[in-house]
Enzyme design. Structure first.
Site, PDB file in Angstrom:
ATOM      1  N   TYR A   1       0.786  -1.137  -0.141  1.00 39.05           N
ATOM      2  CA  TYR A   1      -0.028   0.018  -0.015  1.00 39.05           C
ATOM      3  C   TYR A   1       0.892   1.232  -0.056  1.00 39.05           C
ATOM      4  CZ  TYR A   1      -4.681  -2.039   0.493  1.00 39.05           C
ATOM      5  OH  TYR A   1      -5.812  -2.494   0.563  1.00 39.05           O
TER       6      TYR A   1
ATOM      7  N   LYS B   1       3.488 -15.295   2.384  1.00 41.79           N
ATOM      8  CA  LYS B   1       3.791 -16.245   1.159  1.00 41.79           C
ATOM      9  C   LYS B   1       5.162 -16.122   1.103  1.00 41.79           C
ATOM     10  CE  LYS B   1       1.519 -17.106  -2.770  1.00 41.79           C
ATOM     11  NZ  LYS B   1       1.418 -18.623  -2.620  1.00 41.79           N
TER      12      LYS B   1
ATOM     13  N   ASP C   1      -2.755 -17.982   0.323  1.00 43.14           N
ATOM     14  CA  ASP C   1      -3.828 -18.622  -0.405  1.00 43.14           C
ATOM     15  C   ASP C   1      -4.223 -19.717   0.385  1.00 43.14           C
ATOM     16  OD1 ASP C   1      -1.247 -20.046  -0.304  1.00 43.14           O
ATOM     17  OD2 ASP C   1      -1.380 -20.319  -2.386  1.00 43.14           O
TER      18      ASP C   1
ATOM     19  N   ASP D   1      -6.248  -7.168   3.887  1.00 47.38           N
ATOM     20  CA  ASP D   1      -7.334  -6.562   3.230  1.00 47.38           C
ATOM     21  C   ASP D   1      -8.260  -7.569   2.670  1.00 47.38           C
ATOM     22  OD1 ASP D   1      -8.824  -4.337   2.075  1.00 47.38           O
ATOM     23  OD2 ASP D   1      -8.037  -4.809   0.313  1.00 47.38           O
TER      24      ASP D   1
ATOM     25  N   ASP E   1     -11.976  -9.351   4.181  1.00 42.84           N
ATOM     26  CA  ASP E   1     -13.411  -9.405   3.472  1.00 42.84           C
ATOM     27  C   ASP E   1     -13.935 -10.711   3.450  1.00 42.84           C
ATOM     28  OD1 ASP E   1     -13.414  -6.771   3.055  1.00 42.84           O
ATOM     29  OD2 ASP E   1     -13.772  -6.937   0.966  1.00 42.84           O
TER      30      ASP E   1
HETATM   31  C1  IPM Z   1     -10.453  -1.501   3.739  1.00 45.63           C
HETATM   32  C2  IPM Z   1     -10.791  -0.921   2.441  1.00 45.63           C
HETATM   33  C3  IPM Z   1      -9.716   0.331   2.224  1.00 45.63           C
HETATM   34  C4  IPM Z   1      -8.337  -0.783   2.004  1.00 45.63           C
HETATM   35  C5  IPM Z   1      -9.773   0.938   0.643  1.00 45.63           C
HETATM   36  C6  IPM Z   1     -11.247   1.947   0.786  1.00 45.63           C
HETATM   37  C7  IPM Z   1      -8.659   2.047   0.582  1.00 45.63           C
HETATM   38  O1  IPM Z   1     -10.961  -1.910   1.268  1.00 45.63           O
HETATM   39  O2  IPM Z   1     -10.391  -0.770   4.547  1.00 45.63           O
HETATM   40  O3  IPM Z   1     -10.392  -2.703   3.790  1.00 45.63           O
HETATM   41  O4  IPM Z   1      -8.100  -1.265   0.754  1.00 45.63           O
HETATM   42  O5  IPM Z   1      -7.637  -0.733   2.919  1.00 45.63           O
HETATM   43 MG    MG Z   2     -10.777  -3.786   2.233  1.00 43.40          MG
END
Ligand code: IPM
Ligand code: MG
Length: 370
Positions: A143, A194, A227, A251, A255
């Site tokens: 990032y 990884k 993975d 990230d 999710d």
């Molecule tokens: C998160 C989001 C952010 C990220 C975006 C909005 C920049 O997906 O907080 O997980 O990628 O960190």
């Molecule tokens: Mg995210």
């Protein structure tokens, strides 16, 4: 009034302002019922700040964030700002907050509320009672790594570049915090990278192992490739207690873990900095979900992730664990009572708006505190 707590509220874009309104309701309740008063400053971030000031985060708002005891953020981004140059996009506001406040540890709990077991995409017995904590490194890795950019090569081809980079300290501080968390939970930490293809992953594994040997021998440490971790999260999620991983893997894995719990609309997060000389740590709290532009302004968004983020602020920044417990219990009860926003709607339940969900939560808190 027992104490004053200085909080910067940044509703942001899309459903951000709607869900944040419900937090205000809870704060007013605490004022009234608990005699805990918050000094709230409101600011703009993301697209809202671009529209008002031409930048996703002004220096003034950044200074407010640095001075606050905690920052509570809604969400940033939306199609309206998609065509802006990269450096001016709404997301840059959020990334600057994380970076300049040095919030290196992002805590993303994935907890499955009993009432939502059926809402998960996995079989109920795989997720019932699920309680895992993903710690995502938040201020380094791909990032922020340099060099980065898009360049044109002599042959006319273009090349996009990002750099994955981690130093010893960047790995050790997030690992230490994760070991500490594991100690307070079920004593298990799984470190994810990884190392089979990335040198930064090799270093990550070596440093976490070294730190474990030095100070955290009582915690059970395991290592996993990212993975495989994605696969294990959907195969047998309850094998995990705390997971620590880098910025990008975190990230994605968070999710995936979020969806195990039924909806992204349920998951809070806390981003923490180091403890300073005064014993204080900078912190930012935000839901894991985004700005959801498709449903913004319709009053149908789920405010629970943001309310649970506020509960995390009570726990980690304001040392009010009982009030945090109260909010979490009220969420459990409201769901058990059959109320659902659209994202977690199930047959036979009552579909309610953002506002009704917030009001019901406060009513439940009233009952619990009676
Ligand atoms: C998160 C989001 C952010 C990220 C975006 C909005 C920049 O997906 O907080 O997980 O990628 O960190
Ligand atoms: Mg995210």
């Amino acid at each position: 009034m027992v104490s004053n707590k200085n909080m910067l509220v940044l509703p942001g874009d899309g459903i951000g302002p709607e869900v944040m309104r419900e937090v205000r309701r809870v704060i007013e309740w605490m004022d009234r019922r608990r005699a805990v008063s918050f000094d709230l400053t409101e600011g703009k971030v993301g697209g809202a700040a671009i529209d008002a000031h031409g930048t996703p985060l002004t220096d003034e708002t950044m200074a407010d964030a640095m001075a606050a005891d905690a920052v509570l953020l809604g969400a940033v981004g939306g199609p309206k700002w998609d065509d802006l140059p990269f450096a001016q996009k709404p997301e840059r506001g959020l990334l600057r907050l994380r970076k300049d406040m040095d919030l290196f540890a992002n805590l993303r709990p994935a907890m499955c509320f009993d009432a939502l077991v059926e809402a998960s995409s996995l079989k109920p017995d795989l997720v019932a009672g699920l309680d895992i904590m993903i710690v995502r490194e938040l201020t380094a890795g791909v990032y922020f790594g340099e060099p980065r950019g898009i360049e044109t090569l002599p042959n006319g081809q273009r090349r996009g570049i990002n750099t994955q980079s981690y130093t010893t300290d960047e790995i050790r501080r997030v690992a230490a915090l994760s070991f500490e968390l594991a100690r307070k939970r079920n004593g298990k930490l799984c470190s994810v990278e990884k190392a089979n293809v990335m040198e930064s992953g090799v270093l990550w594994r070596e440093e976490v192992t070294k730190l474990h040997g030095e100070s955290y021998g009582d915690v059970e440490l395991s290592h996993m490739y990212a993975d495989n971790c994605a696969m294990q999260l959907v195969r047998l999620p309850k094998q995990f207690d705390v997971i620590v991983t880098d910025n990008l893997f975190g990230d994605m894995l968070s999710d995936a873990a979020a969806m195990l719990t039924g909806s992204l609309g349920m998951l809070p997060s806390a981003s923490l900095g180091a403890v300073d000389e005064t014993g204080r740590r900078k912190a930012l709290y935000e839901p894991v979900h985004g700005s959801a532009p498709d449903i913004a302004g319709q009053g149908s968004a789920n405010p629970l992730a943001t309310l649970l983020s506020f509960a995390m602020a009570l726990r980690y920044s304001f040392d009010l664990p009982d009030d945090a417990d109260l909010i979490e219990q009220a969420v459990e009860n409201v769901l058990a009572g059959g109320l659902r926003t659209s994202d977690i709607m199930q047959e036979g339940k009552a579909r309610v708006s953002t506002t009704v969900m917030g009001e019901s939560l406060v009513r439940e808190m009233d009952k619990l505190a009676a």
